[in-house]
Write a protein that holds these residues in place. Structure first.
Motif, PDB file in Angstrom:
ATOM      1  N   GLU A   1       0.827  -1.206   0.000  1.00 45.94           N
ATOM      2  CA  GLU A   1       0.000   0.000   0.000  1.00 45.94           C
ATOM      3  C   GLU A   1       0.862   1.256   0.000  1.00 45.94           C
ATOM      4  OE1 GLU A   1      -3.546   2.061   2.716  1.00 45.94           O
ATOM      5  OE2 GLU A   1      -2.717   0.082   3.230  1.00 45.94           O
ATOM      6  N   ASN A   2       1.916   1.284   0.790  1.00 42.38           N
ATOM      7  CA  ASN A   2       2.779   2.467   0.862  1.00 42.38           C
ATOM      8  C   ASN A   2       3.448   2.754  -0.473  1.00 42.38           C
ATOM      9  OD1 ASN A   2       2.218   2.896   3.595  1.00 42.38           O
ATOM     10  ND2 ASN A   2       3.863   1.511   4.255  1.00 42.38           N
ATOM     11  N   ILE A   3       3.935   1.700  -1.131  1.00 42.57           N
ATOM     12  CA  ILE A   3       4.613   1.877  -2.421  1.00 42.57           C
ATOM     13  C   ILE A   3       3.630   2.393  -3.467  1.00 42.57           C
ATOM     14  CG2 ILE A   3       5.776   0.668  -4.310  1.00 42.57           C
ATOM     15  CD1 ILE A   3       7.052  -1.144  -2.237  1.00 42.57           C
ATOM     16  N   ARG A   4       2.452   1.769  -3.527  1.00 39.94           N
ATOM     17  CA  ARG A   4       1.459   2.207  -4.507  1.00 39.94           C
ATOM     18  C   ARG A   4       1.032   3.649  -4.255  1.00 39.94           C
ATOM     19  NH1 ARG A   4      -0.684  -2.967  -3.465  1.00 39.94           N
ATOM     20  NH2 ARG A   4      -2.343  -2.029  -2.226  1.00 39.94           N
ATOM     21  N   SER A   5       0.881   4.023  -2.982  1.00 39.99           N
ATOM     22  CA  SER A   5       0.471   5.387  -2.650  1.00 39.99           C
ATOM     23  C   SER A   5       1.539   6.398  -3.058  1.00 39.99           C
ATOM     24  CB  SER A   5       0.191   5.485  -1.144  1.00 39.99           C
ATOM     25  OG  SER A   5      -0.131   6.813  -0.787  1.00 39.99           O
ATOM     26  N   ALA A   6       2.787   6.070  -2.784  1.00 40.48           N
ATOM     27  CA  ALA A   6       3.880   6.982  -3.147  1.00 40.48           C
ATOM     28  C   ALA A   6       3.976   7.132  -4.654  1.00 40.48           C
ATOM     29  CB  ALA A   6       5.198   6.460  -2.563  1.00 40.48           C
ATOM     30  N   MET A   7       3.839   6.034  -5.383  1.00 37.67           N
ATOM     31  CA  MET A   7       3.914   6.105  -6.845  1.00 37.67           C
ATOM     32  C   MET A   7       2.767   6.941  -7.411  1.00 37.67           C
ATOM     33  SD  MET A   7       5.049   2.187  -7.763  1.00 37.67           S
ATOM     34  CE  MET A   7       4.990   2.494  -9.534  1.00 37.67           C
ATOM     35  N   PHE A   8       1.587   6.778  -6.818  1.00 36.53           N
ATOM     36  CA  PHE A   8       0.433   7.544  -7.285  1.00 36.53           C
ATOM     37  C   PHE A   8       0.643   9.046  -7.054  1.00 36.53           C
ATOM     38  CE2 PHE A   8      -3.720   9.489  -6.483  1.00 36.53           C
ATOM     39  CZ  PHE A   8      -4.380   9.185  -7.677  1.00 36.53           C
ATOM     40  N   ASP A   9       1.181   9.393  -5.902  1.00 40.93           N
ATOM     41  CA  ASP A   9       1.422  10.813  -5.608  1.00 40.93           C
ATOM     42  C   ASP A   9       2.463  11.405  -6.569  1.00 40.93           C
ATOM     43  OD1 ASP A   9      -0.379  10.676  -3.543  1.00 40.93           O
ATOM     44  OD2 ASP A   9       1.148  10.337  -1.996  1.00 40.93           O
ATOM     45  N   ILE A  10       3.501  10.639  -6.865  1.00 40.80           N
ATOM     46  CA  ILE A  10       4.539  11.144  -7.778  1.00 40.80           C
ATOM     47  C   ILE A  10       3.984  11.305  -9.186  1.00 40.80           C
ATOM     48  CG2 ILE A  10       6.764  10.575  -8.852  1.00 40.80           C
ATOM     49  CD1 ILE A  10       7.550   9.217  -6.221  1.00 40.80           C
ATOM     50  N   GLU A  11       3.133  10.358  -9.605  1.00 42.58           N
ATOM     51  CA  GLU A  11       2.539  10.462 -10.936  1.00 42.58           C
ATOM     52  C   GLU A  11       1.732  11.759 -11.076  1.00 42.58           C
ATOM     53  OE1 GLU A  11       0.264   6.945 -11.308  1.00 42.58           O
ATOM     54  OE2 GLU A  11       2.005   5.598 -11.445  1.00 42.58           O
ATOM     55  N   GLY A  12       0.954  12.079 -10.019  1.00 42.69           N
ATOM     56  CA  GLY A  12       0.181  13.318 -10.074  1.00 42.69           C
ATOM     57  C   GLY A  12       1.068  14.544  -9.958  1.00 42.69           C
ATOM     58  N   MET A  13       2.163  14.456  -9.232  1.00 48.16           N
ATOM     59  CA  MET A  13       3.060  15.583  -9.040  1.00 48.16           C
ATOM     60  C   MET A  13       3.788  15.956 -10.320  1.00 48.16           C
ATOM     61  SD  MET A  13       3.813  17.635  -6.639  1.00 48.16           S
ATOM     62  CE  MET A  13       5.017  18.909  -6.298  1.00 48.16           C
ATOM     63  N   MET A  14       4.078  14.973 -11.168  1.00 48.29           N
ATOM     64  CA  MET A  14       4.821  15.254 -12.392  1.00 48.29           C
ATOM     65  C   MET A  14       4.049  16.211 -13.314  1.00 48.29           C
ATOM     66  SD  MET A  14       7.770  13.863 -12.222  1.00 48.29           S
ATOM     67  CE  MET A  14       7.744  14.210 -10.450  1.00 48.29           C
ATOM     68  N   GLU A  15       2.764  16.048 -13.359  1.00 46.87           N
ATOM     69  CA  GLU A  15       1.933  16.954 -14.168  1.00 46.87           C
ATOM     70  C   GLU A  15       2.049  18.384 -13.633  1.00 46.87           C
ATOM     71  OE1 GLU A  15      -0.783  18.208 -17.092  1.00 46.87           O
ATOM     72  OE2 GLU A  15       0.243  16.252 -16.855  1.00 46.87           O
ATOM     73  N   THR A  16       1.989  18.542 -12.315  1.00 46.37           N
ATOM     74  CA  THR A  16       2.094  19.871 -11.700  1.00 46.37           C
ATOM     75  C   THR A  16       3.468  20.487 -11.959  1.00 46.37           C
ATOM     76  OG1 THR A  16       0.580  19.151  -9.958  1.00 46.37           O
ATOM     77  CG2 THR A  16       1.910  21.113  -9.519  1.00 46.37           C
ATOM     78  N   ILE A  17       4.530  19.681 -11.863  1.00 44.09           N
ATOM     79  CA  ILE A  17       5.890  20.185 -12.075  1.00 44.09           C
ATOM     80  C   ILE A  17       6.081  20.625 -13.525  1.00 44.09           C
ATOM     81  CG2 ILE A  17       8.330  19.532 -12.098  1.00 44.09           C
ATOM     82  CD1 ILE A  17       7.757  17.727  -9.693  1.00 44.09           C
ATOM     83  N   ALA A  18       5.555  19.852 -14.459  1.00 38.60           N
ATOM     84  CA  ALA A  18       5.681  20.226 -15.871  1.00 38.60           C
ATOM     85  C   ALA A  18       5.003  21.581 -16.117  1.00 38.60           C
ATOM     86  CB  ALA A  18       5.068  19.141 -16.749  1.00 38.60           C
ATOM     87  N   THR A  19       3.848  21.782 -15.500  1.00 36.48           N
ATOM     88  CA  THR A  19       3.157  23.071 -15.634  1.00 36.48           C
ATOM     89  C   THR A  19       3.977  24.193 -15.008  1.00 36.48           C
ATOM     90  OG1 THR A  19       1.032  21.919 -15.557  1.00 36.48           O
ATOM     91  CG2 THR A  19       1.017  24.280 -15.143  1.00 36.48           C
ATOM     92  N   ALA A  20       4.627  23.937 -13.868  1.00 38.39           N
ATOM     93  CA  ALA A  20       5.452  24.945 -13.207  1.00 38.39           C
ATOM     94  C   ALA A  20       6.648  25.332 -14.077  1.00 38.39           C
ATOM     95  CB  ALA A  20       5.920  24.416 -11.858  1.00 38.39           C
ATOM     96  N   PHE A  21       7.266  24.354 -14.759  1.00 42.48           N
ATOM     97  CA  PHE A  21       8.385  24.649 -15.660  1.00 42.48           C
ATOM     98  C   PHE A  21       7.922  25.587 -16.777  1.00 42.48           C
ATOM     99  CE2 PHE A  21      11.721  21.070 -15.055  1.00 42.48           C
ATOM    100  CZ  PHE A  21      11.675  21.241 -13.675  1.00 42.48           C
TER     101      PHE A  21
END
Length: 333
Positions: free
Chosen positions: A271-291
């Motif tokens: 559960e912890n691994i899946r949760s962390a991966m899910f959060d990073i997947e969503g974060m990448m979209e936000t970071i690309a927009t910030a760039f």
């Protein structure tokens, strides 16, 4: 040599004993064949009759000349040998046995000594042959070992040379790249070099991570980052505007992508691994927009400059009477 002499002496003694035994046996046989004599004188010849024969013998035949035998003593033929001839033969036999025995002993001594010497020589030759084979084998083994060590050393030197050559090529290429991208501004050159390294790490993460959404976000990041550094290269005055982008956004993004790649390699995802991966997947979209917004912010100052230039140009055109009433509207931000 002492052992050889002892062996030769024992052989001589044995042969001498055999010769003495043979002589003793031969003397015994000769004594048995010799006639027996006593110390008494021989008896006088037996009396004869008028016919020259023993008294008790029959008269001779009429045709025998009895006068020829009258007065002549009777001599009986004997097959026995005389004592003198027997002693001479024994002496000759003894002398022959002595001579031939001595010759045989000398010949045996020579044969035994020669055989022992030949055996020693053969052993010496065999030892030399085996020693030569041993030395030849050792020399061959040493040559093979030396050749292997030489080949290993050559391979090691060749590998080191190739590594050194590759490192020199990389350094030369990096130096040429630095010279090519050099602007004469040390601070700007350092920022551009570090920015290119971060872009390279983003590209490597994009290859390692098999996720379509993250891959699309990384593509956007790469393009935005490249445009940002190209803009700063042409506008060194904007360096302070990208300090936070360089010191926080880029290294944190690379760290998150490396963590995601590590989590994705785990065979069992809890559960912890899946949760962390899910959060990073969503974060990448936000970071690309910030760039992309960072790039847009940099161009904001340039747009203001463009707007000022256009305002001045419009005023000049109005003063000269060159402005058309249907002119394009002003640029609005």
């Amino acid at each position: 040599m002492r052992r050889n002499n002892r062996y030769s002496d024992s052989m001589k003694k044995a042969i001498a004993m055999n010769v003495v035994n043979s002589i003793a046996k031969e003397l015994g046989r000769e004594m048995n064949r010799a006639p027996k004599y006593n110390n008494r004188r021989a008896s006088s010849p037996p009396p004869v009759n008028m016919y020259g024969s023993h008294r008790d013998s029959a008269p001779p035949p009429p045709y025998v000349d009895v006068r020829a035998n009258m007065g002549t003593p009777f001599k009986k033929k004997s097959s026995r040998k005389t004592k003198a001839s027997t002693d001479g033969k024994i002496a000759i036999i003894i002398l022959l046995i002595f001579v031939f025995g001595n010759v045989i002993l000398n010949m045996l001594d020579l044969v035994i000594s020669g055989a022992l010497n030949l055996a020693l020589i053969a052993a010496l030759i065999a030892g030399i042959v085996f020693l030569g084979k041993f030395i030849s084998k050792k020399i061959k083994e040493n040559k093979e070992k030396k050749a292997e060590e030489e080949a290993e050393r050559f391979r090691f030197e060749e590998e080191e040379r190739i590594k050194k050559e590759i490192a020199e090529r990389k350094e030369k290429a990096a130096e040429e790249e630095r010279k090519k991208n050099s602007t004469g501004n040390e601070e700007l050159d350092k920022i551009i070099l570090e920015g290119n390294e971060y872009i390279k790490k983003l590209r490597e993460a994009n290859i390692a991570i098999e996720h379509e959404g993250i891959s699309n976000s990384i593509d956007r990041m790469e393009k935005a980052a490249k445009d940002i550094f190209d803009f700063v290269k042409d506008n060194p005055s904007q360096i302070p505007e990208i300090k936070k982008f360089m010191n926080y956004y880029l290294p944190t993004t690379v760290k998150l992508l490396n963590s995601y790649e590590t989590l994705s390699r785990q065979s069992v995802k809890g559960e912890n691994i899946r949760s962390a991966m899910f959060d990073i997947e969503g974060m990448m979209e936000t970071i690309a927009t910030a760039f992309e917004k960072q790039l847009d912010t940099l161009f904001g100052t340039q747009v203001l400059d463009l707007q000022a230039d256009m305002t001045v140009m419009e005023s000049i055109l109005e003063q000269e009477g060159l402005k058309d009433s249907d002119a394009a509207p002003k640029l609005k931000l």
